[in-house]
Enzyme design. Sequence first.
Site, short mmCIF file in Angstrom:
data_model
loop_
_atom_site.label_atom_id
_atom_site.label_comp_id
_atom_site.label_asym_id
_atom_site.label_seq_id
_atom_site.Cartn_x
_atom_site.Cartn_y
_atom_site.Cartn_z
N ASN A 9 0.80 -1.23 -0.09
CA ASN A 9 -0.31 0.03 0.23
C ASN A 9 0.86 1.38 0.20
O ASN A 9 1.68 1.46 1.21
CB ASN A 9 -1.06 0.39 1.45
N LYS A 11 0.27 4.48 -0.55
CA LYS A 11 -0.23 5.24 0.40
C LYS A 11 -0.15 6.94 -0.79
O LYS A 11 0.12 6.82 -1.64
CB LYS A 11 0.54 5.16 2.68
N HIS A 95 -9.54 0.87 5.56
CA HIS A 95 -7.78 1.52 5.91
C HIS A 95 -7.93 2.54 6.49
O HIS A 95 -9.49 3.17 6.72
CB HIS A 95 -7.18 2.02 5.07
N GLU A 97 -6.38 5.43 8.17
CA GLU A 97 -6.60 6.26 7.67
C GLU A 97 -7.74 6.68 6.98
O GLU A 97 -7.60 8.25 7.52
CB GLU A 97 -5.35 6.20 6.66
N GLU A 167 -5.15 -4.49 10.49
CA GLU A 167 -4.25 -3.61 11.22
C GLU A 167 -3.92 -2.88 12.16
O GLU A 167 -4.72 -2.24 12.11
CB GLU A 167 -3.99 -2.97 9.61
N GLY A 173 3.21 2.65 10.81
CA GLY A 173 4.06 3.22 10.36
C GLY A 173 4.82 3.35 11.67
O GLY A 173 5.91 4.89 11.92
N SER A 213 3.64 -2.16 10.07
CA SER A 213 5.51 -2.46 10.39
C SER A 213 5.83 -3.27 10.35
O SER A 213 6.82 -4.15 10.52
CB SER A 213 5.92 -1.56 12.22
P1 13P Z 1 3.18 0.52 7.66
O1 13P Z 1 3.86 -0.99 7.07
O2 13P Z 1 3.80 1.50 7.06
O3 13P Z 1 3.30 0.53 9.25
O4 13P Z 1 1.88 0.75 7.22
C1 13P Z 1 1.13 -0.22 7.29
C2 13P Z 1 -0.23 -0.10 6.57
O5 13P Z 1 -0.87 1.01 6.73
C3 13P Z 1 -0.78 -0.81 5.45
O6 13P Z 1 -1.83 -0.75 5.21
#
Ligand code: 13P
Length: 255
Positions: A9, A11, A95, A97, A167, A173, A213
Amino acid sequence: MRTPLIAGNWKMYKTVSEAGDLVEALLAGLGAVSDREVVVCPPFTALHLLSSLFAGTPIALGAQDVFYESQGAYTGAISPPMLRDVGCRYVIVGHSERRQYFGDDDAVVNRKLRAALAHGLRPILCVGETKPQRDAGTAEQVVVAQVQAGLADVGATQLPDVVIAYEPIWAIGTGDTATAADAQAMHATIRATLAALYTPELAQNLRIQYGGSVKPDNVDELMAQPNIDGALVGGASLKADSFLRIVHFRKRSML
Ligand code: 13P
């Protein structure tokens, strides 16, 4: 048998030319991936280019979000048929976010998921608890409720096209990944929830990814857990070497 699914992903990263460079490096180093599926979810602006670059390769294309209507006066939105048209096979819905910054609640997530299924896309339904929820001991309750709401009115015949991604928000992150044991426990809870909602057999066949992560140095241990069927990778999917190492995680039998 569940085929492991490793998805990147990206983003809100990568211009079109940066996306092209990254994919060139990915394809150059990918090698054989017959026993696992690989998906890349770039920003909308790079979908068209990546669709042509992935043609005839083992990497499938996914989008990071979708709207639930097929067309209409919805400024800024992208529909399921548009994603199909540009070559997407997968789409991420719910997601954290999107839930946090764009107001996607469980009802919206469910509409998006059902719209994706109706148009032949495979939705990756993201669920996960916050840190305060985990600390309060309500993580399982929160995640189970998100799974139930996300899958509302999804029939048993449609379920095989769904992927769930657990997640934990506090692990996204942050470099602070869930332990393999904690992730495994939540995945087992999700699978038990699916067995109760549908049938044990359907639950056994559905893939549940872990996200938060995931890195080259923790992917093998995570993927060795019996209920972890893949990874949804953010930061580490933005560089070819780290994403390729994750794609080529070592199976339990190889550890
Ligand atoms: P990270 O791997 O940067 O922690 O992000 C995970 C994520 O949100 C994947 O959708």
